[in-house]
Design an enzyme around this catalytic site. Structure first.
Site, PDB file in Angstrom:
ATOM      1  N   ASP A   8       0.848  -1.190   0.000  1.00 36.94           N
ATOM      2  CA  ASP A   8       0.000   0.000   0.000  1.00 36.94           C
ATOM      3  C   ASP A   8       0.881   1.235   0.000  1.00 36.94           C
ATOM      4  OD1 ASP A   8      -2.414   1.272   0.003  1.00 36.94           O
ATOM      5  OD2 ASP A   8      -2.834   0.984   2.136  1.00 36.94           O
ATOM      6  N   GLU A  10      -4.222   5.146  -3.431  1.00 37.72           N
ATOM      7  CA  GLU A  10      -5.464   5.912  -3.425  1.00 37.72           C
ATOM      8  C   GLU A  10      -5.420   6.860  -4.612  1.00 37.72           C
ATOM      9  OE1 GLU A  10      -6.434   7.528   0.431  1.00 37.72           O
ATOM     10  OE2 GLU A  10      -6.015   5.609   1.418  1.00 37.72           O
ATOM     11  N   GLU A  12     -13.892   1.507  -1.455  1.00 37.92           N
ATOM     12  CA  GLU A  12     -14.109   1.571  -0.005  1.00 37.92           C
ATOM     13  C   GLU A  12     -15.355   2.404   0.306  1.00 37.92           C
ATOM     14  OE1 GLU A  12     -10.675   2.403   2.416  1.00 37.92           O
ATOM     15  OE2 GLU A  12     -11.899   2.653   4.224  1.00 37.92           O
TER      16      GLU A  12
HETATM   17  O1  KIV Z   1      -4.778   0.337   4.377  1.00 35.16           O
HETATM   18  C1  KIV Z   1      -5.714  -0.463   4.384  1.00 35.16           C
HETATM   19  O2  KIV Z   1      -5.824  -1.318   5.280  1.00 35.16           O
HETATM   20  C2  KIV Z   1      -6.693  -0.366   3.314  1.00 35.16           C
HETATM   21  C3  KIV Z   1      -7.917  -1.198   3.419  1.00 35.16           C
HETATM   22  C4  KIV Z   1      -8.815  -0.692   4.483  1.00 35.16           C
HETATM   23  C5  KIV Z   1      -8.589  -1.346   2.125  1.00 35.16           C
HETATM   24  O3  KIV Z   1      -6.503   0.363   2.408  1.00 35.16           O
END
Ligand code: KIV
Length: 282
Positions: free
Chosen positions: A90, A122, A189
């Site tokens: 992420d 994002e 989300e």
């Molecule tokens: O960072 C995260 O855990 C997320 C999820 C909530 C989709 O982006």
């Protein structure tokens, strides 16, 4: 320490096949080796080392303060625990708000240092451009749309998105642009079922929902919320399936009591002397 990937490894292709067969997939967050290993043993298909670690692990109020080096290190640990399932990294806020080259360099670290199969970010207005740059660099990407927590700075900012016809159409169009630019998956989300249905219709890639109703191809929630760890009430879409926080607290309380009462250490916890030494001493 890392186990070798097995021949039955879950890959991005497996997720596409599951979608094609109408089979749903399960995704959870993991920020450490043991949780990742448990997730893999439990049959989870995808683990996400999410920037939610900023709140869940670091105790911040929002997800904006996650250092890139830290999330790379933790994602690597997750890969060691779960070598046979899809690993999604992420992109932290700092890397998304940086220029395009810095953004691509950060994504490359998730793939090359942490062993990620794909990298989520994002996606804002320039999301398709960013997807395009990652595709060009050979990096698989997931566009996170709907509620984008990195944009939220106050606790009352976590609100469901795309709740009228116009916003649903806009969301579907955004998703289509991301998929056309080469995104391998879309993550939605906090949107209603109607919005996810429109997105699933608009794109052919798998759509993951995080509080996005039943129309999606796979679901993700934050593991700590699902396990009942932590003192913040989870969002309404989270299935709270255990009270692990209570189990841990009870065990810790018992540990304190046993130390104070002298019940710990018992005979089974104490090392004995070697036989010869014991004899010599006696
Ligand atoms: O960072 C995260 O855990 C997320 C999820 C909530 C989709 O982006």
């Amino acid at each position: 320490m890392t186990a070798k990937p097995s021949s039955s490894r879950v890959t991005l292709n497996s997720l596409r096949e599951m979608k094609a067969n109408g089979q749903k997939f399960a995704m959870l967050t993991a920020y450490d080796y043991p949780t990742a290993a448990i997730a893999q043993r439990a049959g989870v298909h995808v683990v996400l080392t999410g920037d939610t670690l900023g709140c869940v692990i670091l105790g911040h109020e929002n997800t904006r303060n996650v250092p890139l080096d830290l999330i790379i290190t933790l994602t690597e640990a997750v890969r060691r625990g779960a070598p046979d399932i899809v690993l999604m990294g992420d992109m932290p806020c700092g890397a998304i708000e940086a220029d395009l080259d810095t953004f691509v360099t950060a994504a490359r670290r998730f793939r090359d240092e942490a062993g990620c199969d794909t990298v989520k970010f994002e996606a804002g207005d320039d999301g398709d451009q960013r997807v395009g740059r990652l595709v060009k660099a050979g990096i698989s990407t997931v566009a996170h749309l709907g509620l984008r927590p990195q944009q939220v700075t106050s606790p009352d900012g976590y609100r469901a998105q795309a709740r009228d016809a116009h916003a649903v159409a806009e969301l579907a169009e955004q998703a289509r642009r991301m998929a056309d630019a080469g995104a391998d998956m879309i993550l939605l989300e906090a949107v209603p079922n109607e919005a996810s249905l429109a997105v699933v219709d608009a794109v052919s890639v798998p759509v993951i929902g995080c509080g996005a109703g039943a129309a999606v191809d796979g679901h993700v929630v934050v593991t700590h919320d699902m396990l009942g760890i932590g003192d913040v009430r989870p969002p309404r879409f989270v299935p709270v399936l255990a009270q692990v926080g209570k189990v841990i607290e009870d065990a810790m309380r018992r540990y304190v009591q046993d130390i104070q009462s002298g019940a710990y250490p018992g005979a089974q916890h104490v090392y004995g002397m070697k036989k010869a030494s014991a004899g010599a001493a006696g």
